[in-house]
Scaffold this active site. Sequence first.
Site: not given
Ligand code: ATP
Length: 296
Positions: A11, A143
């Site tokens: 997203k 989210d």
């Molecule tokens: P947001 O947009 O909600 O801030 P994000 O995209 O920045 O999320 P994620 O990709 O969800 O962040 O990753 C955050 C942390 O969650 C990762 O560094 C990892 O340690 C942990 N994690 C747990 N499950 C997953 C997964 N399926 N994919 C990615 N990271 C995961």
Amino acid sequence: MATRREFAPAKVNFGLRIVGRRPSGYHELESVFAPLDWGDDVEVEWRPGAASSFRFELTGPGATPDVPSDERNLAARAARDYLDRAGETGAVSIRLHKRLPAAAGLGGGSSDAAAVLRALDRLAPKSLPPGGLAELAVALGADVPFFLGSGPAWVRGIGERVEPLAGLPDVWLVLAHPGSRLETARVFAGYAQAGRRPGPALGAPPELPPASNATAGVWREALRNDLEPAARELCPAIETLQARLQALGALATGLSGSGPTVYGLFASRPAAEAAAEAGVGLGPAWTRVAQALGSG
Ligand code: ATP
């Protein structure tokens, strides 16, 4: 035994306003969330039985060492939570093909978790009562409720109030990522430490017009993200990338969530592709063209 495959889109946020803070410390926001045509693939297999077991397999270019490849992964946690809540048992096997970078502001982990919840609810003998999936979702992450749906949405509260939007104008995005992670918690901490205060709520999603030179000002205002100053302090490349996208012809630029992924807005696919190909010329940074699902 039954299997279900789900697409787990990334997203971006078209603007993000912090409008309150709960006693729990969580910030209340208002944001247009747009799912993209780029994401992870999730396959869930469920073999009903008297005992429960969980297998998790992680593959793909996004399977970097910072993404847990065991029961700590948010997708695996979602499966366990679903079975507990549904009062079901069985052998669940999850295969996650990861393309999205972690800690990027693209919601990858949340999207994976929601994809598992959707899959299990379709595979279950009886789906959860209304509101059941949403409750599980928000307990997994702010989210996650958004990703239970399939289109753009106006999201409020800490992420639990999700109102689908009829559609978005046909805009093209160039995503630019600096090549380094940025943890959401650090950005919120930076926001709070700088003494920044929540602003007034808009109460309704902003009007998003078709993208053109004439509407660039409207888009720039709509894409304002209250987390941007804190995110830029922690990751100065954010500002550089936005300036580069602007120089490459973006009508407006935005920061997705807490970053560090930024994006430039373009009116046509060729314009976006030309900018993405030119690249942002900054160390390990990369670009990619994407379109919002449900736009056009
Ligand atoms: P947001 O947009 O909600 O801030 P994000 O995209 O920045 O999320 P994620 O990709 O969800 O962040 O990753 C955050 C942390 O969650 C990762 O560094 C990892 O340690 C942990 N994690 C747990 N499950 C997953 C997964 N399926 N994919 C990615 N990271 C995961």
